[in-house]
Design a protein around this motif. Sequence first.
Motif, PDB file in Angstrom:
ATOM      1  N   ASP A  85       0.836  -1.209   0.000  1.00 49.75           N
ATOM      2  CA  ASP A  85       0.000   0.000   0.000  1.00 49.75           C
ATOM      3  C   ASP A  85       0.867   1.254   0.000  1.00 49.75           C
ATOM      4  N   TRP A  86       1.923   1.221   0.797  1.00 54.28           N
ATOM      5  CA  TRP A  86       2.834   2.372   0.858  1.00 54.28           C
ATOM      6  C   TRP A  86       3.528   2.576  -0.490  1.00 54.28           C
ATOM      7  N   PHE A  87       3.999   1.486  -1.085  1.00 56.61           N
ATOM      8  CA  PHE A  87       4.718   1.581  -2.349  1.00 56.61           C
ATOM      9  C   PHE A  87       3.814   2.089  -3.464  1.00 56.61           C
ATOM     10  N   SER A  88       2.520   1.782  -3.380  1.00 55.05           N
ATOM     11  CA  SER A  88       1.582   2.212  -4.419  1.00 55.05           C
ATOM     12  C   SER A  88       1.350   3.723  -4.419  1.00 55.05           C
ATOM     13  N   THR A  89       1.777   4.397  -3.358  1.00 58.68           N
ATOM     14  CA  THR A  89       1.635   5.854  -3.295  1.00 58.68           C
ATOM     15  C   THR A  89       2.772   6.567  -4.028  1.00 58.68           C
ATOM     16  N   ASN A  90       3.678   5.810  -4.635  1.00 60.25           N
ATOM     17  CA  ASN A  90       4.846   6.381  -5.319  1.00 60.25           C
ATOM     18  C   ASN A  90       5.663   7.278  -4.386  1.00 60.25           C
ATOM     19  N   PRO A  91       6.175   6.695  -3.299  1.00 59.49           N
ATOM     20  CA  PRO A  91       6.915   7.500  -2.327  1.00 59.49           C
ATOM     21  C   PRO A  91       8.134   8.160  -2.950  1.00 59.49           C
ATOM     22  N   ARG A  92       8.470   9.309  -2.428  1.00 60.10           N
ATOM     23  CA  ARG A  92       9.604  10.078  -2.940  1.00 60.10           C
ATOM     24  C   ARG A  92      10.914   9.335  -2.742  1.00 60.10           C
ATOM     25  N   ASP A  93      11.004   8.573  -1.667  1.00 61.23           N
ATOM     26  CA  ASP A  93      12.268   7.938  -1.283  1.00 61.23           C
ATOM     27  C   ASP A  93      12.014   6.465  -0.994  1.00 61.23           C
ATOM     28  N   VAL A  94      12.671   5.595  -1.734  1.00 61.66           N
ATOM     29  CA  VAL A  94      12.593   4.160  -1.456  1.00 61.66           C
ATOM     30  C   VAL A  94      13.868   3.516  -1.975  1.00 61.66           C
ATOM     31  N   GLY A  95      14.497   2.691  -1.142  1.00 58.29           N
ATOM     32  CA  GLY A  95      15.739   2.038  -1.527  1.00 58.29           C
ATOM     33  C   GLY A  95      15.551   1.071  -2.680  1.00 58.29           C
ATOM     34  N   GLY A  96      16.615   0.871  -3.429  1.00 56.62           N
ATOM     35  CA  GLY A  96      16.528   0.051  -4.622  1.00 56.62           C
ATOM     36  C   GLY A  96      16.118  -1.383  -4.358  1.00 56.62           C
ATOM     37  N   CYS A  97      16.674  -1.988  -3.312  1.00 56.83           N
ATOM     38  CA  CYS A  97      16.332  -3.377  -3.003  1.00 56.83           C
ATOM     39  C   CYS A  97      14.867  -3.494  -2.608  1.00 56.83           C
ATOM     40  N   CYS A  98      14.421  -2.622  -1.712  1.00 67.07           N
ATOM     41  CA  CYS A  98      13.018  -2.655  -1.288  1.00 67.07           C
ATOM     42  C   CYS A  98      12.101  -2.403  -2.473  1.00 67.07           C
ATOM     43  N   ALA A  99      12.449  -1.450  -3.322  1.00 66.14           N
ATOM     44  CA  ALA A  99      11.614  -1.141  -4.480  1.00 66.14           C
ATOM     45  C   ALA A  99      11.479  -2.337  -5.404  1.00 66.14           C
ATOM     46  N   ASP A 100      12.574  -3.041  -5.627  1.00 66.23           N
ATOM     47  CA  ASP A 100      12.555  -4.211  -6.499  1.00 66.23           C
ATOM     48  C   ASP A 100      11.605  -5.275  -5.962  1.00 66.23           C
ATOM     49  N   VAL A 101      11.761  -5.600  -4.675  1.00 69.08           N
ATOM     50  CA  VAL A 101      10.918  -6.649  -4.089  1.00 69.08           C
ATOM     51  C   VAL A 101       9.464  -6.213  -4.044  1.00 69.08           C
ATOM     52  N   MET A 102       9.209  -4.990  -3.617  1.00 67.19           N
ATOM     53  CA  MET A 102       7.825  -4.514  -3.508  1.00 67.19           C
ATOM     54  C   MET A 102       7.148  -4.450  -4.869  1.00 67.19           C
ATOM     55  N   ASN A 103       7.905  -4.074  -5.881  1.00 65.59           N
ATOM     56  CA  ASN A 103       7.347  -4.009  -7.227  1.00 65.59           C
ATOM     57  C   ASN A 103       7.075  -5.405  -7.785  1.00 65.59           C
ATOM     58  N   SER A 104       7.962  -6.338  -7.510  1.00 65.47           N
ATOM     59  CA  SER A 104       7.839  -7.685  -8.088  1.00 65.47           C
ATOM     60  C   SER A 104       6.878  -8.578  -7.332  1.00 65.47           C
ATOM     61  N   CYS A 105       6.639  -8.274  -6.053  1.00 63.47           N
ATOM     62  CA  CYS A 105       5.878  -9.192  -5.197  1.00 63.47           C
ATOM     63  C   CYS A 105       4.519  -8.659  -4.780  1.00 63.47           C
ATOM     64  N   ASN A 106       4.057  -7.612  -5.394  1.00 64.05           N
ATOM     65  CA  ASN A 106       2.745  -7.082  -5.052  1.00 64.05           C
ATOM     66  C   ASN A 106       1.665  -8.154  -5.247  1.00 64.05           C
ATOM     67  N   GLY A 107       0.873  -8.383  -4.209  1.00 62.48           N
ATOM     68  CA  GLY A 107      -0.188  -9.382  -4.274  1.00 62.48           C
ATOM     69  C   GLY A 107       0.245 -10.786  -3.936  1.00 62.48           C
ATOM     70  N   LYS A 108       1.526 -10.983  -3.629  1.00 59.98           N
ATOM     71  CA  LYS A 108       2.039 -12.313  -3.307  1.00 59.98           C
ATOM     72  C   LYS A 108       2.124 -12.525  -1.806  1.00 59.98           C
ATOM     73  N   THR A 109       2.328 -13.748  -1.398  1.00 58.12           N
ATOM     74  CA  THR A 109       2.369 -14.110   0.017  1.00 58.12           C
ATOM     75  C   THR A 109       3.719 -13.744   0.629  1.00 58.12           C
ATOM     76  N   PRO A 110       3.784 -13.655   1.970  1.00 61.50           N
ATOM     77  CA  PRO A 110       5.080 -13.409   2.606  1.00 61.50           C
ATOM     78  C   PRO A 110       6.151 -14.420   2.230  1.00 61.50           C
ATOM     79  N   LEU A 111       5.771 -15.688   2.097  1.00 59.51           N
ATOM     80  CA  LEU A 111       6.739 -16.698   1.701  1.00 59.51           C
ATOM     81  C   LEU A 111       7.294 -16.398   0.311  1.00 59.51           C
ATOM     82  N   GLU A 112       6.436 -15.970  -0.588  1.00 58.17           N
ATOM     83  CA  GLU A 112       6.889 -15.641  -1.936  1.00 58.17           C
ATOM     84  C   GLU A 112       7.802 -14.407  -1.923  1.00 58.17           C
ATOM     85  N   TRP A 113       7.540 -13.456  -1.026  1.00 57.65           N
ATOM     86  CA  TRP A 113       8.444 -12.308  -0.875  1.00 57.65           C
ATOM     87  C   TRP A 113       9.831 -12.797  -0.450  1.00 57.65           C
TER      88      TRP A 113
END
Length: 279
Positions: A85-113
Amino acid sequence: MKKNQIKGALYGFAVGDALGCTTEFMTESQVRKAYGTHRNIIGGGYLHWNKGDVTDDTDLMLCVGRAYMKGKEKFLDECVKEFSDWFSTNPRDVGGCCADVMNSCNGKTPLEWKEYSVFKQRMQHRSDHGNGSLMRALVPALCRNYDAAIDQGKLTHNNELCSREIMTYTAGINIIAYESILPVAWDKEPDPTGHVSDTLKCAIYALDKYNSFEDTLVHVVNRGGDADTIGAITGSLAGVKYGYNSIPERWINALHRETKEELDELAEYIYNHEGNIYE
């Protein structure tokens, strides 16, 4: 843990973040040239923050806090929901690793993350040793819940080193709170990089060297580098050591009202549930 320590840790984290965002990615000499000694929350920085803004460090720490208040059975599910939900707001500041995972795993389970984090690291032939998991761990750390602190980290930084530093951070918070000592100290101050180990070492070094909340935090943010995250981690540890009452009033007043309301809610929850691990 005393409420003054819990509230000190939470507010210390936020003011460290807000103070450090101004000098993030600057060198120490650049900070000195631009500000002399930077000691007021003024915003600015390379992302042009407003006075009192907090960065992804506090945003994601609060995401974990909200998830934690939902209880054990929902914790990781709520974490991934909060992050998405936070990532969907297009935050001004987000680290590259977090952005990659959040972008790729939206809608997936914690295990899949967690699985994606491992896959990603294997594909890039290196581990993700940035600050993204450590900076989120404060709430479970204050509750002495090592498992939750480490589990939320594995959602984006699923590797042994990051888990170990989260464990050290959690232990450090509680050793400072209950024993009034530092878990360890270093003779040499590390560079203020974005590496998770350097961040924790910078914080503990400053805590050992200085004798007040303000002096400790001013020192780390004036070194530049990853100043917002190092400021946040240092502020949380200094907040436990010195308490909320030690935080300069001008820094607390500078934070936005909505941020302070959420910090107050979390402080109350942790004070009433700390040590119970989960309801």
